[in-house]
Design an enzyme around this catalytic site. Structure first.
Site, mmCIF file in Angstrom:
data_model
loop_
_atom_site.group_PDB
_atom_site.id
_atom_site.type_symbol
_atom_site.label_atom_id
_atom_site.label_comp_id
_atom_site.label_asym_id
_atom_site.label_seq_id
_atom_site.Cartn_x
_atom_site.Cartn_y
_atom_site.Cartn_z
ATOM 1 N N LEU A 12 -24.028 39.501 -30.204
ATOM 2 C CA LEU A 12 -23.101 38.744 -29.356
ATOM 3 C C LEU A 12 -22.956 37.328 -29.897
ATOM 4 C CD1 LEU A 12 -24.141 39.843 -25.752
ATOM 5 C CD2 LEU A 12 -22.747 41.033 -27.467
ATOM 6 N N ALA A 13 -21.739 37.001 -30.273
ATOM 7 C CA ALA A 13 -21.512 35.688 -30.883
ATOM 8 C C ALA A 13 -20.225 35.066 -30.368
ATOM 9 C CB ALA A 13 -21.475 35.830 -32.402
ATOM 10 N N ALA A 14 -19.937 35.296 -29.098
ATOM 11 C CA ALA A 14 -18.692 34.765 -28.534
ATOM 12 C C ALA A 14 -18.882 33.386 -27.913
ATOM 13 C CB ALA A 14 -18.128 35.739 -27.499
ATOM 14 N N ARG A 19 -22.663 22.624 -25.796
ATOM 15 C CA ARG A 19 -23.714 21.610 -25.648
ATOM 16 C C ARG A 19 -24.116 20.971 -26.971
ATOM 17 N NH1 ARG A 19 -28.252 24.437 -22.264
ATOM 18 N NH2 ARG A 19 -27.091 26.312 -22.790
ATOM 19 N N ASP A 109 -27.447 33.634 -31.209
ATOM 20 C CA ASP A 109 -28.047 32.299 -31.281
ATOM 21 C C ASP A 109 -29.568 32.333 -31.131
ATOM 22 O OD1 ASP A 109 -28.197 32.958 -28.637
ATOM 23 O OD2 ASP A 109 -27.205 31.167 -27.873
HETATM 24 C C1 UD1 Z 1 -29.234 35.554 -20.691
HETATM 25 C C2 UD1 Z 1 -29.801 36.640 -19.789
HETATM 26 C C3 UD1 Z 1 -31.100 36.134 -19.152
HETATM 27 C C4 UD1 Z 1 -32.087 35.789 -20.232
HETATM 28 C C5 UD1 Z 1 -31.463 34.773 -21.190
HETATM 29 C C6 UD1 Z 1 -32.359 34.585 -22.382
HETATM 30 C C7 UD1 Z 1 -27.885 37.875 -18.934
HETATM 31 C C8 UD1 Z 1 -26.980 38.088 -17.797
HETATM 32 N N1 UD1 Z 1 -28.833 36.938 -18.772
HETATM 33 O O1 UD1 Z 1 -28.899 34.467 -19.852
HETATM 34 O O2 UD1 Z 1 -31.658 37.134 -18.320
HETATM 35 O O3 UD1 Z 1 -33.275 35.284 -19.683
HETATM 36 O O4 UD1 Z 1 -30.186 35.229 -21.675
HETATM 37 O O5 UD1 Z 1 -31.902 33.550 -23.190
HETATM 38 O O6 UD1 Z 1 -27.762 38.547 -19.946
HETATM 39 N N2 UD1 Z 1 -22.123 35.850 -24.481
HETATM 40 C C9 UD1 Z 1 -20.924 36.392 -24.901
HETATM 41 N N3 UD1 Z 1 -19.938 36.619 -24.011
HETATM 42 C C10 UD1 Z 1 -20.091 36.360 -22.676
HETATM 43 C C11 UD1 Z 1 -21.307 35.812 -22.236
HETATM 44 C C12 UD1 Z 1 -22.323 35.575 -23.160
HETATM 45 O O7 UD1 Z 1 -20.756 36.638 -26.099
HETATM 46 O O8 UD1 Z 1 -19.154 36.626 -21.923
HETATM 47 C C13 UD1 Z 1 -23.196 35.613 -25.462
HETATM 48 C C14 UD1 Z 1 -23.493 34.136 -25.610
HETATM 49 O O9 UD1 Z 1 -22.764 33.581 -26.688
HETATM 50 C C15 UD1 Z 1 -24.983 34.125 -25.922
HETATM 51 C C16 UD1 Z 1 -25.494 35.353 -25.194
HETATM 52 O O10 UD1 Z 1 -24.385 36.192 -24.964
HETATM 53 O O11 UD1 Z 1 -25.230 34.294 -27.303
HETATM 54 C C17 UD1 Z 1 -26.223 35.007 -23.893
HETATM 55 O O12 UD1 Z 1 -25.336 34.408 -23.001
HETATM 56 P P1 UD1 Z 1 -25.762 33.203 -22.084
HETATM 57 O O13 UD1 Z 1 -24.610 32.827 -21.243
HETATM 58 O O14 UD1 Z 1 -26.416 32.157 -22.890
HETATM 59 O O15 UD1 Z 1 -26.844 33.925 -21.150
HETATM 60 P P2 UD1 Z 1 -27.965 33.218 -20.295
HETATM 61 O O16 UD1 Z 1 -27.382 32.686 -19.054
HETATM 62 O O17 UD1 Z 1 -28.761 32.307 -21.135
HETATM 63 CA CA CA Z 2 -28.530 31.258 -23.175
#
Ligand code: UD1
Ligand code: CA
Length: 454
Positions: A12-14, A19, A109
């Site tokens: 997943l790299a969207a 920040r 990431d």
């Molecule tokens: C996520 C987990 C959380 C975990 C944490 C660890 C979920 C719902 N939550 O939370 O339980 O403890 O990671 O770091 O999975 N991304 C997409 N498209 C989207 C949303 C996210 O590509 O629509 C990618 C982001 O770029 C990122 C990753 O998915 O690389 C995680 O997304 P992020 O929003 O950071 O999740 P957290 O809230 O940190």
């Molecule tokens: Ca995160």
């Protein structure tokens, strides 16, 4: 055992990485001279990923290009709108539908994820779990999803903003990466809804759904470094520091002497041979190979360069892209080499620039020698023959050839080819004026501005 199983890795790299306040997408930032995304893709490959899918956001062309540079067969999927981690995974639905044995979901990431950790997750699937979650116990669990266990069984993951007081007290957290058994992956993922405070499709809801389908979800615990996410520039630097420690340790275990390891900076592709010695404060950019028994002395900087067996570099040397030193070459202090082959046993010990050149075996390049390779428009080559001797402070104006065994007098400006074994002196003749200095002294200060009579 996991080797015979097919494995689709979905990265997943969207994310935009807002920040970091950078104009570059977050996953293209680098540690140890490699993008965060490339580190993740390397780990996936080493863990036996047979198919790779990368989910990029709208305008993710740069990210897609990096993905296919590292893994040419990678499939790119676009998640046009960010609607949650499960929504992102489903962007790669057509790849999941091909039903690989294992489906790994990894965040782009988290560059320090180790292949052995991914392999442990795959083993969980091979042993019959429908879902494997990577858990860890962070020093500060704020912001992470909490793993809710009943006895030894994982029953749910609760995102922090949806968690109760008791759930927030749980120390075991979700690292983010998950592994799904291929045959049930789509059925689980497609049941995930967005009925939560953020209105997002949470990948973490997969656990409760798997259980409701009578399938088993398990946790594999790992150390925090494995799941360390990069969201800020400070975290990027921390991640770099952890990776540097790993690289230094691996180099030392492979037989390299790092006199002061904490001062040496490596790239993830740095190759150091046996009994190589690296003195304090050396930086290795990308694409450097150093063969056995070579010594890299303090304050040297190497970038896309090759150092042959037993060669000595520095202190204070700079090897730029295309520098190729053969065996036993000596490159000394304040010498810069670019796009040049320095053949066996040749020496440039002090204060030189050698660019777009060949220096023949056994040649000696004196202090202050400069290859004048650039005239403001084009770049030209200098060829120095075997065993030639270039006197100090000479300028070799390229294109130019110095024949084998030739001798260039010091202070020369060489603009024409020098035949083998010849002497070339390219400077004005020395003049002597007897008594000139004494007469000038005796004439005193008043006449200083005028040159004394000859
Ligand atoms: C996520 C987990 C959380 C975990 C944490 C660890 C979920 C719902 N939550 O939370 O339980 O403890 O990671 O770091 O999975 N991304 C997409 N498209 C989207 C949303 C996210 O590509 O629509 C990618 C982001 O770029 C990122 C990753 O998915 O690389 C995680 O997304 P992020 O929003 O950071 O999740 P957290 O809230 O940190
Ligand atoms: Ca995160």
């Amino acid at each position: 055992m996991t080797d015979e199983r097919t494995c689709l890795a979905i990265v997943l790299a969207a994310g935009e990485g807002t920040r970091m306040r950078s104009t570059r997408p977050k996953v293209l930032r680098t540690i140890a001279s490699r993008s965060l995304l490339a580190h993740v893709l390397d780990a996936v490959r080493e863990a036996g990923g047979t198919m790779t899918a990368v989910v990029v956001g709208a305008g993710g062309d740069g990210v897609a290009a990096e993905a296919t540079r590292v893994v040419p067969a990678a499939e790119i999927f676009v998640q046009a709108e960010r609607r949650g981690t499960a929504h992102a995974v489903l962007a790669a639905k057509s790849a999941i539908a091909r039903m690989p044995d294992d489906v790994l979901v990894i965040f782009g990431d988290t560059p320090l994820i180790r292949p052995q950790t991914l392999s442990r997750m795959r083993r969980g699937l091979a042993d019959g779990a429908a879902l494997v979650v990577l858990g860890f116990r962070p020093k500060d669990p704020t912001g992470y999803g909490r793993l809710v266990l009943e006895g030894n069984e994982l029953v749910a993951i609760r995102e922090e903003i949806d968690a109760s007081e008791t759930e927030r007290a749980i120390g075991l957290c979700n690292g983010g990466s998950m592994a799904f058994a291929g045959p049930t992956a789509l059925a689980i993922l497609e049941r995930i809804g967005n009925d939560n405070r953020k209105g997002e499709y949470y990948l973490t809801d997969a656990i409760a759904i798997a259980r409701s389908m009578g399938r088993k979800a398990i946790v594999i615990e790992t150390e925090e470094d494995d799941v360390r996410g990069v969201n800020t520039n400070a975290q990027l630097a921390e991640t770099e520091a952890v990776l540097q420690q790993r690289l230094r340790k691996a180099a030392m275990e492979a037989g390299v002497t790092l006199v002061a390891p904490e001062t040496v900076f490596l790239s993830s592709d740095t190759k150091l041979g046996r009994d190589v010695v690296v003195e304090p404060f050396v930086v290795f950019g990308a694409g450097v190979t150093v063969e056995d028994n070579a010594v890299i002395r303090s304050f040297s900087h190497l970038d896309r360069a090759h150092v042959g067996k037993g060669a000595s570099v520095g202190p204070y040397a700079r090897l730029r892209p295309g520098a190729r030193l053969e065996e036993d070459v000596h490159i000394g202090n304040f010498v810069e080499v670019k796009e040049a082959v320095i053949e066996t046993g040749a020496k440039a010990n002090h204060l030189s620039y050698i660019g777009d050149a060949t220096v023949g075996a056994g040649a000696n390049v004196g202090a202050g020698t400069i290859t004048c390779n650039y005239d403001g428009v084009g770049k030209y080559r200098t060829e120095i023959g075997k065993n030639a001797f270039i006197g100090s402070n000479s300028a070799l104006v390229a294109p130019v050839r110095i024949g084998e065994g030739a001798y260039v007098g010091s202070g020369s400006v060489i603009t024409r080819d020098v035949p083998p074994d010849a002497l070339a002196v390219g400077r004005g003749r020395q003049e002597i004026k007897e008594g000139w200095a004494r007469r000038r002294r005796e004439a005193g200060p008043a006449t200083r501005k005028k040159a004394p009579a000859k």
